[in-house]
Enzyme design. Structure first.
Site, PDB file in Angstrom:
ATOM      1  N   GLY B 292       0.821  -1.205   0.000  1.00  0.00           N
ATOM      2  CA  GLY B 292       0.000   0.000   0.000  1.00  0.00           C
ATOM      3  C   GLY B 292       0.855   1.256   0.000  1.00  0.00           C
ATOM      4  N   SER B 293       0.431   2.219   0.827  1.00  0.00           N
ATOM      5  CA  SER B 293       1.049   3.539   0.780  1.00  0.00           C
ATOM      6  C   SER B 293       2.514   3.553   1.173  1.00  0.00           C
ATOM      7  CB  SER B 293       0.290   4.487   1.700  1.00  0.00           C
ATOM      8  OG  SER B 293      -1.039   4.557   1.258  1.00  0.00           O
ATOM      9  N   THR B 294       2.969   2.532   1.935  1.00  0.00           N
ATOM     10  CA  THR B 294       4.379   2.504   2.322  1.00  0.00           C
ATOM     11  C   THR B 294       5.273   2.362   1.099  1.00  0.00           C
ATOM     12  OG1 THR B 294       4.175   0.138   2.732  1.00  0.00           O
ATOM     13  CG2 THR B 294       4.010   1.580   4.639  1.00  0.00           C
ATOM     14  N   MET B 295       4.637   2.104  -0.067  1.00  0.00           N
ATOM     15  CA  MET B 295       5.372   1.937  -1.311  1.00  0.00           C
ATOM     16  C   MET B 295       5.639   3.295  -1.973  1.00  0.00           C
ATOM     17  SD  MET B 295       6.408  -0.674  -3.031  1.00  0.00           S
ATOM     18  CE  MET B 295       7.177  -0.868  -4.621  1.00  0.00           C
TER      19      MET B 295
END
Lengths: 389, 572
Positions: B292-295
């Site tokens: 998700g957003s940690t990417m």
């Protein structure tokens, strides 16, 4: 100096001074065998005695007791007149046969591993098959003297011996103890031969004896199995050939001088009956070829000495003494040879002890008494020849 | 027949019989010579085959020590009771006290005995304490013997269960580092050739073939204190949010060493009876999830490296929706015009997707690959997953847009943590290890130092009061990090109400020392956003760990509150 001393000794002998009282050859050999036997019985049995009785000396102590009692009996026998034995021969035979019947009576005979060979007498057991060996020889020697002339006649002379032998044999086979049958048959045949029976009479007896033993072997599966195992013990080394294979391994491990006293591995439960029937194998492992040949030499000297004594007795005209000496020497030689042969895998496995050495009270007593008789004969023969009382 | 003739015949027969007897003795003597000299070798080999046995002596397995020498796994001597089946079977009457002592069932022992008929060895009971062993010896039952063996103890228990793993009863590694480094840790048995009697007693040692060699100790990279801290924080967070499972990994950003690795639910390796083997799974390396957003930081990194975007470039996310192919990408609300930093700060999917569509997919792929997605981390932990990173040639535009904010790609927690070392370490991604590193190693430069610093600045914004990861803040230290919340994939479709919440971050932000990733699987109580359930764990662990490691604070105490980056650039 040495020469003159010898001459003096010789002169003294002629003059009638007593020689050593008892035959040193016989006494020496017996003492050596009994002594070695005690050591080997202790060595062979210490582990199993500790395991079974919590006492490593159990078998040794009992064997030592047998040796003490046997020596006393031997001493007593040595101080009886030989004529007593000649006269009581038939009664001793009857006693022996009665004991052979008794041992078959349940409650009196002790059954061990399927054979009833022992009569329980308090803490010791009596083995009638050992007694009958000596009693039969005593009887047969007397019979030969009494029926000297009839020995040339088959029906009167030899058939009687055959019947007696058969009676003892049949009773022994009820235990069963084929080993004893083979020993007494061979011994009596030898005595017949030496007593001068006709060759064809001897031939008939020998063939009959051999035929009966062969028949008994074929008829009893366990005996046949033993013979097959004997012919090729390595075919089934963990089952039928087990005992023989273990005995042979003991010999192989011994090599020239053995693994050392007490160091036998085969006695550590691998070799069944290590302190009785297969004591010779343990001796071979611990003392090597040296020990084996020494034991053989001792037996050979004993047998040869017995024969020499018999010849001297014959020369002195003591016919009974001569026949008895032959019988005893034969009995000892045959039993020793078969026992050693079984241990080395040249004869099928039978329950036979090695005289003077194997653990077993009755065997020890009877063998020492036999030696007493032989010593007695030697002494009486000498007394006659040299006029010494 | 004259008397003389008969007498002569008698002498002949006398010598014949004596001759036969002596010949018999001579033959026996020759037989003895044959057996004892000529065939003795053969017979001795037969004998050896019957009673020469090889027995083994055990030695202890090497210890597993943390980076400061604190024990994680130690071996202690215990005794195992064994029986020589044939001998033991003979003494059935003496069994009772032994079976009572060992708590064994006579029927079962008898059954085992039947199974071991003809064998020479049978375990009765393994690993008994010394006092019981002493009483077994005192019983003195024939055919019963003791054998020295070693039992493994794990002083830290459940705290390090997954990472350390455990051994089986034969002292061989089954899971975790015990398995990975089994060859180094395990002891080499010594062997002796002995003479045994028919009951299995050793009579004497004939030859020592080899001496037992203890295993070598293993010093690992884990710091027991940080491991414990992480375990405690993660466990309480998981309980508080009713999560299904949780994972946390702490790395030394500069060396690539793993300082803590915890999964929940944990298990105690000292007592594994009645435990389901699924509990042994080391989720940090075996379980993959969509980041998700940690990417997003890596997408931004590609953008900055490409030269198409600068630190101040603006992305128009109006109207908060963006159609790529057949799918529509949503933001929580319409953020309007955003800088790159604000895309991170607000965690705008539309922003990330719009940037991605402007980029070369090959370059995106090689950045993701270089930071370690789609390949194992080199941790050597058993059953490690490589995750999933599809080849760019197979990306359709929708895939390219999705991967920009962490969908359509699967990573492990450890992979994600490793990727963040590139950001923490000024663009150099470090090879991971679970062993203590005593020498510096070379990492792989995947982006310029400037890019990495820019992204760290953006990640500081993300944990600022205005960002999504506020709860990751640590007193006295500047923190950079990113939250992630993804719908869980259930049977190939995204579940509406099941989430994986995560947080990936580093501290101190000015010169990061530690990188940490926290994931929560299906938080169900109250909150489910990464910023709510994962970020507090980060904060809790970091505030303790940074102090434990004596990392100097990089925020002046009097100014503790959100401040602009030290280099004076201000986010727009």
């Amino acid at each position: 100096m040495t020469q003159s001393a010898a001459v003096i000794a010789d002169k003294r002998r002629i003059a009638g001074t007593p020689r050593p009282r008892w035959d040193p050859w016989l006494l020496g050999c017996v003492a050596a065998l009994v002594g070695l036997g005690l050591v080997m019985v202790y060595s062979a049995s210490v582990s199993s005695a500790e395991r079974t009785f919590d006492n490593g000396f159990y078998y040794f102590a009992r064997q030592l007791g047998s040796v003490v009692v046997g020596s006393i009996l031997m001493y007593l026998v040595m101080h009886t007149p030989l004529r007593l034995w000649e006269r009581t021969g038939p009664y001793l035979l009857l006693l022996g046969l009665m004991l052979l019947v008794l041992v078959l009576v349940p409650g009196i005979g002790v059954n061990v591993n399927g054979s009833s060979r022992w009569i329980r007498l308090g803490i010791v057991n009596l083995q009638p098959s050992e007694l009958i060996k000596l009693f039969l020889v005593v009887y047969v020697a007397g019979y030969f003297v009494r029926k000297q002339e009839e020995l040339q006649n088959f029906t009167h002379g030899i058939a009687i011996i055959g019947l007696v032998l058969m009676a003892a044999g049949i009773l022994l086979l009820q235990e069963p103890d084929l080993g004893a049958v083979v020993v007494i048959t061979t011994t009596v045949l030898g005595m017949l031969f030496l007593a001068g029976v006709r060759l064809w009479h001897f031939g008939v007896m020998t063939l009959t004896g051999a035929g009966v033993v062969a028949l008994l072997t074929v008829l009893a599966p366990y005996r046949l199995q033993r013979v097959v195992a004997f012919l090729d013990p390595w075919a089934d080394p963990f089952n039928t050939g087990f005992q023989l294979v273990q005995a042979l391994i003991a010999f192989g491990r011994g090599e020239w001088v053995g693994v050392g006293l007490g160091a036998s591995v085969q006695k550590l439960y691998y070799l069944p009956a290590a302190h009785t029937d297969f004591l010779f194998a343990v001796t071979a492992e611990e003392l090597g070829l040296l020990g084996v040949l020494s034991v053989m030499m001792l037996f050979a000297v004993l047998v040869a000495r017995g024969f020499t004594i018999s010849r001297r007795a014959q020369d002195a005209g003591l016919l009974y003494a001569a026949r008895l000496a032959q019988g005893i020497a034969l009995l000892l030689g045959v039993q020793a040879a078969i026992s050693m042969g079984v241990n080395m895998g040249v004869l099928p496995t039978k329950g036979l002890t090695l005289p003077f050495m194997s653990y077993g009270g009755s065997s020890m007593l009877v063998n020492l008494m036999s030696m007493g008789l032989l010593l007695l004969i030697e002494r009486e023969t000498r007394k006659d020849a040299w006029g010494v009382h | 027949m004259t008397r003389n003739a008969r007498r002569n015949r008698g002498i002949l027969r006398y010598w014949m019989v004596l001759g036969v007897l002596m010949t018999a003795f001579a033959s026996l003597a020759m037989r003895a010579v044959y057996l004892q000299t000529l065939s003795s070798n053969y017979l001795q080999r037969q004998g050896d085959a019957r009673y020469l046995r090889t027995v083994t002596d055990n030695a202890h397995r090497g210890m597993i020590l943390d980076r400061n020498g604190e024990p994680f796994a130690v071996s202690t001597p215990v005794e195992s009771v064994w029986a020589h089946p044939a001998t033991f079977a003979e003494v059935r009457r003496e069994w009772r006290p032994l079976l009572t002592l060992l708590g064994l069932n006579a029927t079962e022992v008898a059954r085992q005995l039947r199974k071991h008929t003809g064998r020479e060895f049978m375990y009765l009971k393994r690993h008994i304490p010394p006092d019981i062993a002493e009483r077994v010896t005192a019983l003195n039952i024939p055919g019963v013997y003791l054998q020295r063996e070693y039992r493994r103890y794990y002083p830290t228990g459940a705290v390090s269960g997954h990472v350390i793993g455990f051994t089986d009863i034969d002292d061989q590694g089954q899971e975790g580092l015990e398995l990975t480094y089994n060859d180094r840790l395990r002891a080499t048995q010594g062997t002796r050739r002995v003479l045994k009697d028919l009951h299995g007693n050793i009579v004497e040692t004939v030859e020592i073939v080899s001496l037992p060699v203890p295993g070598r100790d293993l010093v690992i990279s884990i710091d027991k204190r940080i491991q414990y801290l992480t375990y405690r924080e993660l466990k309480s967070a998981m309980q508080r949010y009713g999560a299904h499972a949780a994972t946390a990994v702490v790395l030394d950003a500069q060396s690539g060493e793993v300082l803590a690795l915890v999964n929940q639910p944990a298990f105690n390796p000292n007592n594994r009876t009645n435990l389901r083997s699924t509990l042994f799974r080391n989720r940090a390396v075996t379980d993959v999830f969509e980041p998700g957003s940690t990417m997003k930081p890596f997408t931004i990194a590609v953008a900055l490296e490409s030269g198409l975007f600068g630190y101040d470039s603006k992305i128009d996310t109006t109207p908060g929706r963006f159609q790529v192919g057949s799918k529509i990408i949503h933001d929580a609300r319409n953020y309007g015009l955003l800088s790159l930093g604000q895309v991170i700060e607000k965690s705008s999917n539309v922003g990330a997707a719009r940037i991605a569509m402007a980029l070369d997919k090959e370059r995106m792929w090689s950045m993701f690959r270089n930071v370690g997605f789609g390949e194992t981390t080199g941790s050597q932990l058993p059953a490690e997953s490589a995750g999933l990173l599809n080849l760019p040639s197979r990306w359709v535009p929708m895939d390219q847009a999705h991967v920009a904010f962490g969908y359509g790609i699967s990573v492990t927690a450890l992979q994600l943590a490793r990727a963040y070392t590139a950001l923490a370490n000024d663009g150099v991604v470090m090879p991971l290890t679970l062993l203590r590193r005593d020498h510096a190693v070379h990492g792989l430069r995947v982006m310029s130092a400037v890019t990495a610093r820019h992204i760290r600045d953006m990640l500081e914004l993300a944990v600022s009061e205005a960002g999504t990861g506020t709860e990751a803040q640590v007193q006295h230290y500047r923190v950079a990090g990113k939250t992630g919340t993804v719908h869980k994939l259930v049977a190939g479709d995204y579940a509406e109400d099941r989430y994986i919440a995560s947080f990936a971050g580093m501290a101190p932000a000015s010169r990061p020392r530690l990188v940490m990733v926290v994931t929560m699987d299906e938080p169900s109580e109250g909150a489910h956003f990464g910023g709510q359930v994962a970020a507090p764990v980060f904060s809790g662990v970091m505030s303790g760990a940074l102090r434990l490691l004596n990392v100097p604070p990089d925020t002046p105490t009097e100014r503790f509150q959100w401040a602009a980056p030290a280099d004076g650039r201000s986010p727009t």
